[in-house]
Design an enzyme around this catalytic site. Structure first.
Site, PDB file in Angstrom:
ATOM      1  CG  PHE A 311      -1.957  -1.040   1.216  1.00 14.38           C
ATOM      2  CD1 PHE A 311      -2.704  -1.257  -0.096  1.00 14.38           C
ATOM      3  CD2 PHE A 311      -2.205  -1.954   2.132  1.00 14.38           C
ATOM      4  CE1 PHE A 311      -3.644  -2.380  -0.095  1.00 14.38           C
ATOM      5  CE2 PHE A 311      -2.912  -2.907   2.246  1.00 14.38           C
ATOM      6  CZ  PHE A 311      -3.896  -3.130   1.227  1.00 14.38           C
ATOM      7  CG  ASP A 437      -0.208  -8.291   6.967  1.00 12.34           C
ATOM      8  OD1 ASP A 437       0.402  -9.469   6.873  1.00 12.34           O
ATOM      9  OD2 ASP A 437       0.279  -7.406   6.504  1.00 12.34           O
TER      10      ASP A 437
END
Length: 617
Positions: A311, A437
């Site tokens: 990202f 994550d």
């Protein structure tokens, strides 16, 4: 014709293909204007020209395509206004997507002709004016995206007649006024984003407004009330007060003003005797601009880049007059999920504060010098980098840098730090948060080698006694190898998913092997690799860099060196067996067979107490 990278301009002769029913030119390199003759394709049902380089006006001749069901012109460079007869093409029923262009003017009143349309997306343009009330005639509409424009005025009452609507995004506009309780009566509405407008008054609590994961109202500072999870201020309610009550209130207010005045005078008298604290830690809201970040990172120089992910990228920067070293995470907004990751990380980090979580200093949301959207988060800098660097980095050839290595004590302290962070997120924070994550690259180490969990872009907030999750809606729930197996079968996010990731992380720290190690074939994985070696062959699976030189030297100085060394090695073996068993118990395939993170943390604390008692490390 997807992903063939076709180039050039559409020929005027395309209008002669009268039998053509579908035109799919998605994600190519076409440029120029769309030929006016395209309106001759009367049998055309689908026209997808998105993600190209078309410019100019949207041809009004499209109004002649009376069979058109799907029109996608998004991610181009169209300008001018939206042709009323095109947006009012009543045959459109699947999708009309004009997002990510440079369209201006108002949304035409003729949008009300789209009575059978399912999806309307005009986001990320320069549209302005009031939202037309005729939009309420689109009764079949399920998804409405009008964010990142300049719409103004109040929310039209006819919006409440969209009985089948499921998602509405009106964020980043100039909308004002109150939010009607009628919006809460839309039973199908599951996602509503009204953030960064100028809305005011009391927020309803029913319907979608009662779903913390489905509502976003950030950036509307005049709103009040709502459900407690939104943490808005209480609404002030007017009451008819008697003269005596008003007099009492006036006297109390006067006394408060006098007390405040006294406090201010006292403060300035004492100021010269105290040293002002001017660090960023005492000023968490720094209002950092794009220009400041540009300067701090030397123009986002590649030499300043210290990390890169799906990202965005992370840069080392030096901020402000105090020359504070920070880490700046710049989101890659070309990835459409990056904005959701930014919002999720902001929501998570503003609600948590713990010694083993990365500390956010500020965020920047605006535009760069080219007028493009820009979003970044500024974190406390971690001088020892990520755990990934310490476990797997190899110095370049001809480099004087030595390979990084962690001793047994450091590795044990790191897993305890990470377990403490998860225990706080799962059990001790006001909101129950699942990280989703956990992996070595998301574990950062400060100057004291204390571990800090970072990157909350995929995190979820678990509502108690409910299966509803707050999510950034970003595909896979984690990284391959670390994500819990049940997620691959569609299971909902739970804290046990984090426990699995933690177990894999622990085993990786002490074995030096990634869960995706090429040597794991057939049904062998990191869990089985360790489990089958315990307890007799523990040293066969432990990281070869775990060398106990200090212990050996200490033992050889003793008269009974051989016996002492053998005894110490035996205790170290027992220590490693106990640690690896915790990792195995956490990374079991079935969630019901895994232990809770607080139980794992307690076991690790017991192990460290034994280590300190026996002076093993």
């Amino acid at each position: 014709m997807y992903d063939n990278k076709l180039k050039g301009a559409l020929p005027e002769t395309i209008g002669k293909l009268h039998m053509l029913e579908r035109v799919h030119l998605h994600a190519n390199e076409f440029y120029g204007e769309i030929p006016f003759s395209i309106g001759n394709l009367s049998r055309l049902s689908e026209l997808r020209l998105d993600e190209n380089n078309f410019h100019g006006n949207i041809p009004s001749s499209l109004e002649n395509c009376k069979s058109l069901l799907w029109l996608d012109l998004s991610s181009n460079s169209f300008n001018g206004t939206i042709p009323p007869n095109v947006i009012g093409l009543s045959s459109l029923s699947k999708s009309l997507n004009l997002s990510r262009n440079y369209l201006s003017g108002s949304l035409p009143w003729e949008v009300g002709n789209l009575k059978n349309l399912v999806e309307l997306d005009v986001s990320k343009n320069n549209l302005s004016g009031d939202i037309p009330s005729s939009l309420g005639d689109c009764t079949i509409l399920q998804r409405l995206n009008m964010d990142h424009n300049k719409f103004e005025g109040v929310l039209p009452e006819t919006l409440y007649s969209l009985k089948g609507i499921e998602e509405i995004d009106l964020s980043y506009n100039n909308l004002s006024g109150h939010i009607s309780k009628d919006l809460a009566k839309l039973s199908s509405l599951s996602k509503l984003n009204l953030s960064f407008n100028d809305l005011e008054g009391e927020l309803p609590t029913g319907g979608v407004f009662g779903n913390f994961s489905g509502i976003s109202i950030s950036g509307n500072d005049k709103l009040c009330g709502g459900i407690p999870e939104l943490e808005l201020r209480e609404c002030f309610r007017k009451h008819n007060l008697s003269f005596e009550a008003k007099l009492t209130i006036s006297i109390c207010c006067a006394l408060v003003v006098l007390l405040l005045l006294y406090a201010v005078i006292y403060y300035f008298l004492r100021k010269s005797k105290r040293k002002a604290l001017k660090s960023y830690e005492r000023d968490p809201v720094m209002n950092i601009s794009y220009g400041e970040l540009l300067k701090a990172t030397n123009g986002f120089s590649p030499n300043n880049m210290i990390g890169q992910g799906g990202f965005g990228s992370v840069y080392k920067g030096i901020l402000g007059p105090h020359q504070t070293i920070v880490a700046v995470k710049v989101f890659n907004l070309v990835n459409r999920e990056a904005t959701k990751s930014f919002m999720t990380e902001c929501e998570i980090l503003r609600s948590v504060r713990y010694r083993n979580l990365v500390k956010i200093i500020d965020g920047c949301s605006g535009v760069d010098y080219q007028g493009n959207d820009f979003k970044a988060l500024i974190y406390e800098f971690m001088p020892n980098g990520s755990l990934e660097d310490w476990l797997h980095s190899i110095p370049a050839k001809n480099s004087e840098e030595q390979q990084k290595s962690l001793n047994l004590s450091q590795r044990l302290n790191i897993v305890i730090d990470v377990a403490s962070a998860l225990d706080y997120l799962h059990n001790h924070n006001q909101l129950h948060i699942v990280h989703c994550d956990l992996k070595p690259s998301n574990i950062l180490l400060d100057q004291n080698m204390t571990a800090h969990v970072s990157d909350f872009g995929l995190s979820r907030i678990i509502i108690e006694d409910s299966s509803i999750n707050q999510t950034s809606s970003i595909g896979i729930k984690g990284t391959i190898g670390y994500a819990a197996p049940e997620y691959g079968m569609g299971s909902k996010v739970t804290t046990q998913g984090d426990v699995y990731s933690f177990g894999i992380l622990l085993l990786e720290i002490f074995t030096g092997k990634r869960p995706t190690y090429a040597g794991f074939k057939d049904e062998l994985n990191l869990n089985r690799f360790v489990k089958t070696a315990l307890p007799e062959r523990v040293m066969e699976v432990v990281d070869s860099r775990l060398v106990f030189r200090e212990e050996e030297e200490r033992a050889t100085t003793s008269s009974s060196s051989s016996t002492l060394l053998q005894t110490r090695r035996g205790k170290v073996d027992e220590l490693l067996i106990s640690i690896l068993k915790v990792g195995v118990m956490c990374s079991e395939i079935s969630p019901r067979n895994r232990i809770q993170i607080n139980d794992a943390l307690n076991k690790l604390h017991e192990i460290r107490n034994l280590v300190l008692k026996d002076e093993l490390v």
